[in-house]
Design a protein around this motif. Structure first.
Motif, PDB file in Angstrom:
ATOM      1  N   ASN A   1     -30.487 -27.341  20.942  1.00 27.21           N
ATOM      2  CA  ASN A   1     -29.165 -27.650  21.478  1.00 27.21           C
ATOM      3  C   ASN A   1     -28.260 -26.424  21.360  1.00 27.21           C
ATOM      4  OD1 ASN A   1     -29.882 -30.433  21.928  1.00 27.21           O
ATOM      5  ND2 ASN A   1     -29.860 -30.645  19.694  1.00 27.21           N
ATOM      6  N   PRO A   2     -27.196 -26.344  22.164  1.00 28.61           N
ATOM      7  CA  PRO A   2     -26.337 -25.143  22.138  1.00 28.61           C
ATOM      8  C   PRO A   2     -25.805 -24.814  20.750  1.00 28.61           C
ATOM      9  CG  PRO A   2     -25.812 -26.470  24.067  1.00 28.61           C
ATOM     10  CD  PRO A   2     -26.807 -27.268  23.260  1.00 28.61           C
ATOM     11  N   THR A   3     -25.628 -25.824  19.898  1.00 26.59           N
ATOM     12  CA  THR A   3     -25.120 -25.548  18.545  1.00 26.59           C
ATOM     13  C   THR A   3     -26.219 -25.156  17.574  1.00 26.59           C
ATOM     14  OG1 THR A   3     -25.251 -27.917  18.110  1.00 26.59           O
ATOM     15  CG2 THR A   3     -23.091 -27.036  18.751  1.00 26.59           C
ATOM     16  N   GLY A   4     -27.457 -25.084  18.065  1.00 26.61           N
ATOM     17  CA  GLY A   4     -28.524 -24.542  17.234  1.00 26.61           C
ATOM     18  C   GLY A   4     -29.368 -25.573  16.512  1.00 26.61           C
ATOM     19  N   ASN A   5     -28.964 -26.833  16.555  1.00 24.44           N
ATOM     20  CA  ASN A   5     -29.898 -27.821  15.997  1.00 24.44           C
ATOM     21  C   ASN A   5     -30.888 -28.239  17.081  1.00 24.44           C
ATOM     22  OD1 ASN A   5     -28.331 -29.644  17.463  1.00 24.44           O
ATOM     23  ND2 ASN A   5     -27.053 -30.116  15.685  1.00 24.44           N
ATOM     24  N   VAL A   6     -31.876 -29.015  16.693  1.00 24.95           N
ATOM     25  CA  VAL A   6     -33.070 -29.117  17.523  1.00 24.95           C
ATOM     26  C   VAL A   6     -33.489 -30.569  17.698  1.00 24.95           C
ATOM     27  CG1 VAL A   6     -35.548 -28.607  17.505  1.00 24.95           C
ATOM     28  CG2 VAL A   6     -33.919 -26.836  16.855  1.00 24.95           C
ATOM     29  N   THR A   7     -33.798 -30.945  18.928  1.00 29.16           N
ATOM     30  CA  THR A   7     -34.383 -32.249  19.197  1.00 29.16           C
ATOM     31  C   THR A   7     -35.809 -32.027  19.685  1.00 29.16           C
ATOM     32  OG1 THR A   7     -32.175 -32.960  19.890  1.00 29.16           O
ATOM     33  CG2 THR A   7     -34.001 -34.463  20.323  1.00 29.16           C
ATOM     34  N   VAL A   8     -36.739 -32.660  18.982  1.00 33.93           N
ATOM     35  CA  VAL A   8     -38.159 -32.473  19.264  1.00 33.93           C
ATOM     36  C   VAL A   8     -38.712 -33.750  19.886  1.00 33.93           C
ATOM     37  CG1 VAL A   8     -40.427 -32.131  18.202  1.00 33.93           C
ATOM     38  CG2 VAL A   8     -38.439 -30.848  17.361  1.00 33.93           C
ATOM     39  N   PHE A   9     -39.440 -33.592  20.968  1.00 34.51           N
ATOM     40  CA  PHE A   9     -40.049 -34.738  21.643  1.00 34.51           C
ATOM     41  C   PHE A   9     -41.561 -34.605  21.532  1.00 34.51           C
ATOM     42  CE2 PHE A   9     -35.957 -33.868  23.346  1.00 34.51           C
ATOM     43  CZ  PHE A   9     -35.381 -35.108  23.599  1.00 34.51           C
ATOM     44  N   THR A  10     -42.193 -35.620  20.973  1.00 30.87           N
ATOM     45  CA  THR A  10     -43.645 -35.543  20.832  1.00 30.87           C
ATOM     46  C   THR A  10     -44.313 -36.722  21.499  1.00 30.87           C
ATOM     47  OG1 THR A  10     -45.499 -35.521  19.281  1.00 30.87           O
ATOM     48  CG2 THR A  10     -43.487 -36.609  18.528  1.00 30.87           C
ATOM     49  N   GLY A  11     -45.457 -36.461  22.093  1.00 32.41           N
ATOM     50  CA  GLY A  11     -46.248 -37.537  22.700  1.00 32.41           C
ATOM     51  C   GLY A  11     -47.050 -38.317  21.682  1.00 32.41           C
ATOM     52  N   SER A  12     -47.061 -37.849  20.435  1.00 29.38           N
ATOM     53  CA  SER A  12     -47.665 -38.635  19.357  1.00 29.38           C
ATOM     54  C   SER A  12     -46.748 -39.806  19.049  1.00 29.38           C
ATOM     55  CB  SER A  12     -47.810 -37.794  18.094  1.00 29.38           C
ATOM     56  OG  SER A  12     -48.626 -36.694  18.337  1.00 29.38           O
ATOM     57  N   HIS A  13     -47.279 -40.805  18.383  1.00 35.74           N
ATOM     58  CA  HIS A  13     -46.455 -41.955  18.020  1.00 35.74           C
ATOM     59  C   HIS A  13     -46.642 -42.276  16.542  1.00 35.74           C
ATOM     60  CE1 HIS A  13     -45.265 -46.163  17.545  1.00 35.74           C
ATOM     61  NE2 HIS A  13     -44.382 -45.867  18.474  1.00 35.74           N
ATOM     62  N   SER A  14     -45.546 -42.474  15.860  1.00 34.71           N
ATOM     63  CA  SER A  14     -45.625 -42.781  14.432  1.00 34.71           C
ATOM     64  C   SER A  14     -45.453 -44.278  14.230  1.00 34.71           C
ATOM     65  CB  SER A  14     -44.532 -42.030  13.686  1.00 34.71           C
ATOM     66  OG  SER A  14     -44.663 -42.241  12.299  1.00 34.71           O
ATOM     67  N   HIS A  15     -46.415 -44.879  13.545  1.00 34.84           N
ATOM     68  CA  HIS A  15     -46.272 -46.295  13.186  1.00 34.84           C
ATOM     69  C   HIS A  15     -46.625 -46.454  11.713  1.00 34.84           C
ATOM     70  CE1 HIS A  15     -49.623 -45.198  15.818  1.00 34.84           C
ATOM     71  NE2 HIS A  15     -50.381 -45.722  14.896  1.00 34.84           N
ATOM     72  N   GLY A  16     -46.055 -45.534  10.935  1.00 29.81           N
ATOM     73  CA  GLY A  16     -46.253 -45.552   9.494  1.00 29.81           C
ATOM     74  C   GLY A  16     -46.642 -44.191   8.940  1.00 29.81           C
ATOM     75  N   GLN A  17     -47.015 -43.286   9.831  1.00 27.29           N
ATOM     76  CA  GLN A  17     -47.555 -41.992   9.387  1.00 27.29           C
ATOM     77  C   GLN A  17     -46.486 -41.012   8.940  1.00 27.29           C
ATOM     78  OE1 GLN A  17     -48.231 -43.606  12.203  1.00 27.29           O
ATOM     79  NE2 GLN A  17     -50.412 -43.691  12.567  1.00 27.29           N
ATOM     80  N   GLY A  18     -45.229 -41.240   9.296  1.00 30.39           N
ATOM     81  CA  GLY A  18     -44.166 -40.360   8.823  1.00 30.39           C
ATOM     82  C   GLY A  18     -43.957 -39.101   9.644  1.00 30.39           C
ATOM     83  N   HIS A  19     -44.228 -39.179  10.947  1.00 28.86           N
ATOM     84  CA  HIS A  19     -44.069 -37.990  11.791  1.00 28.86           C
ATOM     85  C   HIS A  19     -42.640 -37.464  11.803  1.00 28.86           C
ATOM     86  CE1 HIS A  19     -47.710 -39.335  14.429  1.00 28.86           C
ATOM     87  NE2 HIS A  19     -48.043 -39.051  13.200  1.00 28.86           N
ATOM     88  N   GLU A  20     -41.679 -38.366  11.673  1.00 29.57           N
ATOM     89  CA  GLU A  20     -40.283 -37.905  11.741  1.00 29.57           C
ATOM     90  C   GLU A  20     -40.001 -36.925  10.618  1.00 29.57           C
ATOM     91  OE1 GLU A  20     -37.687 -41.420  12.165  1.00 29.57           O
ATOM     92  OE2 GLU A  20     -39.317 -42.312  13.311  1.00 29.57           O
ATOM     93  N   THR A  21     -40.778 -37.037   9.557  1.00 29.08           N
ATOM     94  CA  THR A  21     -40.638 -36.111   8.441  1.00 29.08           C
ATOM     95  C   THR A  21     -41.554 -34.899   8.589  1.00 29.08           C
ATOM     96  OG1 THR A  21     -40.041 -37.957   7.017  1.00 29.08           O
ATOM     97  CG2 THR A  21     -40.796 -35.932   5.923  1.00 29.08           C
ATOM     98  N   THR A  22     -42.841 -35.132   8.758  1.00 25.95           N
ATOM     99  CA  THR A  22     -43.779 -33.992   8.772  1.00 25.95           C
ATOM    100  C   THR A  22     -43.556 -33.080   9.972  1.00 25.95           C
ATOM    101  OG1 THR A  22     -45.390 -35.554   9.666  1.00 25.95           O
ATOM    102  CG2 THR A  22     -45.711 -34.830   7.416  1.00 25.95           C
ATOM    103  N   PHE A  23     -43.292 -33.667  11.129  1.00 24.85           N
ATOM    104  CA  PHE A  23     -43.087 -32.812  12.300  1.00 24.85           C
ATOM    105  C   PHE A  23     -41.793 -31.995  12.136  1.00 24.85           C
ATOM    106  CE2 PHE A  23     -45.829 -35.111  15.758  1.00 24.85           C
ATOM    107  CZ  PHE A  23     -46.907 -35.080  14.899  1.00 24.85           C
ATOM    108  N   ALA A  24     -40.795 -32.613  11.499  1.00 26.41           N
ATOM    109  CA  ALA A  24     -39.557 -31.869  11.239  1.00 26.41           C
ATOM    110  C   ALA A  24     -39.820 -30.743  10.230  1.00 26.41           C
ATOM    111  CB  ALA A  24     -38.473 -32.811  10.734  1.00 26.41           C
ATOM    112  N   GLN A  25     -40.708 -30.981   9.280  1.00 24.99           N
ATOM    113  CA  GLN A  25     -41.078 -29.905   8.349  1.00 24.99           C
ATOM    114  C   GLN A  25     -41.703 -28.732   9.101  1.00 24.99           C
ATOM    115  OE1 GLN A  25     -43.000 -32.946   5.335  1.00 24.99           O
ATOM    116  NE2 GLN A  25     -43.002 -30.946   4.354  1.00 24.99           N
ATOM    117  N   VAL A  26     -42.611 -29.064  10.019  1.00 27.46           N
ATOM    118  CA  VAL A  26     -43.301 -28.003  10.768  1.00 27.46           C
ATOM    119  C   VAL A  26     -42.304 -27.196  11.593  1.00 27.46           C
ATOM    120  CG1 VAL A  26     -44.931 -27.578  12.654  1.00 27.46           C
ATOM    121  CG2 VAL A  26     -45.521 -29.198  10.838  1.00 27.46           C
ATOM    122  N   VAL A  27     -41.435 -27.905  12.320  1.00 29.92           N
ATOM    123  CA  VAL A  27     -40.523 -27.209  13.236  1.00 29.92           C
ATOM    124  C   VAL A  27     -39.443 -26.447  12.467  1.00 29.92           C
ATOM    125  CG1 VAL A  27     -38.821 -27.542  15.074  1.00 29.92           C
ATOM    126  CG2 VAL A  27     -41.003 -28.768  15.168  1.00 29.92           C
TER     127      VAL A  27
END
Lengths: 154, 779
Positions: free
Chosen positions: B491-517
């Motif tokens: 985003n113009p202010t420098g924070n980031v929105t990530v869109f993934t075709g994976s789907h989390s249903h308990g795996q915690g992607h909102e956390t791990t993918f944010a760690q990666v990025v």
């Protein structure tokens, strides 16, 4: 039938069919969707709430039984900024994955710790026997309950 | 390592909503004007549907419609497809029986839906469903798997109820090697039918906007884009651009929510028919009857060993129950996800497998946590343990002797895979240490002294995750590619929105993918938001199953991030009047080499959206997407060791100790990885000791509730000791392999090896219930 009950401190007067289940009052009439339905046979515990200070499976309570009761649901024990020690322990110990059984598990665990604060690992396991979790293998749930029990005693 | 970057046990951000009751699952969503659906389901395992009389049902106050399979067929909706075409031994295609979403002429399993009742309230819909009068002509059901091939034909054109007769490997060479072996171990195994039982029952809410023609389906899916693709391309409910599928918070899947089912198909179709939103939520009985089941194999295997104990050949013959219809990926599970794994961790030179995929009048069988790989591991690790016992060899050392050595990678197996890397002895040694193998005889003696029998069992498993590459998968019959998409919008202010075709249903992607990025960009973890599960927001995706999300979906994010960094370097070079090649990116800064000139990630992002001082040959904006198609599978592997105690008086088996040492490559969040293993092991313990989906001779599901289907509860399992070793995957940018299924893959074999060790009867089958164990001990 006419019933009145207190849910998370707020009083409600409702006119519902007599065969309405407490879980449906909570979810459908009051819109508190944190309490979940995981089975039809009161076997899974996802719908566990506190009624008059004890954990109950709200899928097994009829409207009439809940008349005049004090109900507490997962929404009533803490907020993101002010978590209940059991909520905080569940997060700290990674005691949830998909989150579906979690509200019921937390409500059951709070009751367990309140009524028997000196819990062993085995006692926690036996105390949670009525609540199914398919994700965690219970390992971290047991850890969380013991951590919260410690915090409560401290 | 930062507190929130790769390798940190960051507490999960999704937890805050789940522990406060703020999660938003499909059944939590309501729409104005919503109606409720109840499905009409066959009470018979096999019956012609002669007539459906809905007049009494329609008279119930508040009932809008009773729609049947005939109505759906009349509207021209297509069948539910099977997404993997398996070729038979003779080169012909598998025989795929038509699978209408709602049965219209014949019902082929108990619980198969053939109609839908829609009413103003759930109570009215239920009442009306009871009043629908359906005439069935019962037919002889085919329930027994082993007898199905000789029985009456279930589907027209499917002789012997055989969907396919499949093989892999060299038959003649394998048989010759077996004939010349110094010792041959033979084993007969059943892999029990399991019912997945994610705690959230399946649900669907269909919404149709007549003014725009837009359809929105909220549903419990592990892969919303695949759902949309199948519903539009095959079932033809709605064109793809007019269909939005949203899979919000999903309460567990374990495979069972990959598939496109009748119910969501009917709900979105019915929403248009009645002009009102239609909502359906399964009750648990429906989940038992109509979710795709798992496993259900009968297998004979033979392992040949030379005089030194080296494996010379493995021959496996399996009959796999596919249920009444081929579910979305049902055909691939007992073939490409099973036969290909039969080398296990061993350098067995000759392997041959043949699989008969058979129809029965039972619920469709498809992927359940591990999907083919637990079945393969069960065959390999049970027969290896049996061979060790027959030869009087130490089971750990016989395995060690036969393991593929680290210097043999890449290693091509006789069953079509090329393992890229691994160190199997490292995980074996670590597990032996953790379990205190040397101390086992003393523990066994102590158990004996206390009147109990103790056993130990091993499983050195391998699995294959992130099925790939797409071209190969499609050549082998896959109906879709198996890449993954990722998009990073800065985003113009420098924070980031990530869109993934994976789907989390308990795996915690909102956390791990944010760690990666956040790690990749050197920006705060809190500045990265992960979006998934909505075809209206995410461009495309193949979803989450087969432990693929990080290896494939995470790699797509790395590719997109690399594109952004490359663009950022151009922007920074222009702004700092430096050569692009002199600009490096490190810790969130674009730096000119050998100078103190630098721009932050946020400054570059802002410049990309407010391009005042900006390269003329560069597009504005700071957003990139990537499709990552893996070169190969990843190959997690490890050693699981179980110790059990058996009470001879009751036959009760207690799992007293379980050690899992897994090599998942690099680990992004150890806390989450450990949790995945815990859950998988508990499911495997369920398979080994408790769970069994049983149909009676009439095709009625005997285990149709939690009273009858024994799910592991907190006091059925012990604490687990889990640990990891690391050989990074050689072909993805994160060096990761996947951890979601390993627990369920290794544990059944390890536990059954322990139980049979304790009981002394190798013929015990899963689940090792007290009754079976007691009978084994007392004849």
């Amino acid at each position: 039938m006419q019933i009145s009950l207190t849910v998370n401190g707020a009083s409600h007067a409702l006119d519902v069919p007599a065969n309405t289940l407490l879980v449906d009052i909570i979810r459908e009439h009051l819109g508190l969707t944190g309490t979940h339905v995981g089975c039809d046979t009161s076997q899974c515990g996802a719908c566990t709430v506190h009624m008059n200070g004890s954990a109950v499976k709200s899928c097994s309570i009829l409207a009439g039984q809940a008349d005049g009761a004090e109900i507490t649901t997962i929404e009533g024990i803490g907020t993101p900024d002010d978590l209940h020690p059991m909520q905080a322990a569940f997060r700290e110990c990674h005691a949830l994955q998909c989150g579906f059984c979690t509200p019921g598990m937390i409500m059951r665990a709070i009751d367990l710790v309140e009524k028997s604060p000196d819990l062993s690992n085995q006692a926690v396991r036996e105390g949670l026997e009525g609540n199914l979790c398919r994700c965690t293998g219970y390992h971290n749930i047991v850890k969380a309950v013991l951590l919260a029990a410690d915090a409560t005693r401290a | 390592m930062s507190d929130t970057g790769i390798g940190a046990s960051v507490r999960r951000r999704e937890d805050v909503r789940f522990i406060t009751g703020s999660g938003r699952y499909t059944d939590d969503i309501n729409q104005p004007g919503q109606t409720y659906a109840v499905f009409l389901r066959s009470p018979h395992a096999r019956a012609k549907i002669s007539a459906v009389d809905s007049s009494a049902a329609l008279a119930v106050n508040g009932v809008h419609a009773v729609l049947t399979g005939q109505d759906m067929a009349a509207d021209g909706l297509g069948d539910l497809p099977c997404g993997w075409l398996v070729k038979q031994k003779d080169g012909s295609d598998m025989v795929s029986a038509p699978h209408p979403p709602l049965a219209h002429t014949v019902a082929n399993y108990v619980g198969e839906p053939y109609g839908i009742v829609i009413a103003e309230t759930l109570a009215a819909a239920r009442e009306a469903a009871e009043l629908v009068m359906t005439e069935f002509d019962e037919l002889e059901p085919i329930v027994d798997l082993t007898g199905a091939r000789g029985a009456d034909q279930i589907h027209e054109g499917v002789s012997g109820n055989l969907a396919y007769d499949w093989e892999l490997g060299e038959k003649a060479a394998t048989e010759a090697a077996l004939a010349g072996a110094a010792h041959v171990t033979r084993i007969d195994l059943t892999n029990n039918r399991l019912i997945p039982n994610a705690m959230e029952p399946r649900a669907a809410l269909g919404v149709y906007e007549s003014a725009t023609g837009e359809h929105t389906l909220y549903t419990t899916s592990q892969n919303p884009h695949l759902e949309r693709l199948i519903l539009s391309a095959f079932v033809q409910v709605a064109p793809e651009h007019k269909l939005r599928v949203v899979a919000p918070d999903v309460g567990g899947g374990f495979g069972s929510k990959i598939f496109v089912y009748a119910e969501e198909t009917a709900v979105i179709w019915a929403a248009r028919k009645v002009g009102r939103p239609v909502k359906w939520t399964a009750d648990r009985s429906e989940s038992f009857l109509a979710d795709a089941h798992g496993r259900d194999h009968v297998t004979h295997a033979e392992l040949g060993l030379d005089a030194d104990g080296r494996f010379v050949a493995l021959k496996v013959q399996t009959t796999a129950n596919l249920g009444a219809y081929l579910s979305t990926f049902g055909s691939s599970v007992p073939t490409y996800l099973y036969g290909t794994l039969l080398a296990g961790q061993y350098a067995t030179p000759n392997i041959y497998v043949e699989v008969a995929g058979v129809y029965t009048n039972t619920a469709p069988v498809d992927a359940y946590r591990g999907a083919g790989r637990p079945e393969a591991t069960y065959v390999v690790e049970r027969i290896v343990e049996t061979a060790a016992r027959e030869l009087g060899r130490d089971p750990a050392e016989l395995r060690r002797l036969n393991m593929i050595r680290p210097d043999q990678f890449p290693y091509e197996t006789p069953v079509a895979l090329v393992y890229d890397t691994g160190d199997y002895e490292a995980s074996l040694d670590r597990a032996l240490e953790h379990v205190d193998y040397a101390g086992f005889p003393a523990r066994r003696a102590a158990s004996e002294a206390a009147g109990r029998k103790r056993g130990i069992g091993f499983a050195c498993y391998i699995e294959a995750c992130g099925l790939a590459p797409s071209q190969l998968a499609i050549q082998l019959g896959a109906g879709v590619g198996l890449y993954e998409s990722g998009e990073i919008r800065v985003n113009p202010t420098g924070n980031v929105t990530v869109f993934t075709g994976s789907h989390s249903h308990g795996q915690g992607h909102e956390t791990t993918f944010a760690q990666v990025v956040s790690d990749k960009f050197g920006i705060p973890f809190e500045d990265v938001e992960i979006v998934h599960g909505d075809t209206g927001r995410v461009e495309f995706g193949l979803g989450t199953y087969g432990s693929r999300s990080l290896a494939v979906g995470g790699s797509a994010l790395v590719s997109a991030a690399d594109k952004l960094i490359a663009k950022g370097r151009k922007i920074a070079a222009h702004m700092l009047e430096a050569d692009v090649d002199a600009v490096e990116f490190s810790d969130g800064q674009f730096l000119v080499r050998d100078s103190n000139q630098a721009l932050s990630f946020g400054e570059v992002a802002f410049a990309a959206y407010v391009p005042t001082n900006y390269p003329t040959d560069l597009e504005p904006g700071f957003s990139e997407k990537a499709f990552y198609d893996p070169e190969n599978f990843t190959y997690p592997a490890g050693t699981h060791i179980a110790e059990v105690e058996v009470d001879p008086a009751t036959g009760v088996v207690t799992l007293v100790n379980f050690v899992a040492v897994d090599d998942f490559g690099h680990v992004i969040n150890p806390m989450i990885v450990d949790g995945q293993v815990h859950g998988g092991v508990a499911q495997g313990a369920g398979q080994a000791l408790l769970e069994h989906g049983i149909y009676d001779d009439f095709g009625q599901l005997v285990t149709g509730s939690y009273m009858d289907y024994c799910m592991p509860r907190a006091d059925d399992v012990p604490d687990f000791l889990v640990d990891t070793t690391v050989t990074p995957c050689t072909h993805n940018p994160l060096g990761v392999k996947g951890c979601g299924e390993a627990g369920a893959i290794g544990s059944p074999a390890a536990i059954m090896n322990a139980v049979t060790d304790a009981v002394g009867d190798n013929g015990l089958s899963m689940p090792a219930t007290p009754e079976k164990v007691w009978r084994a001990l007392h004849g």
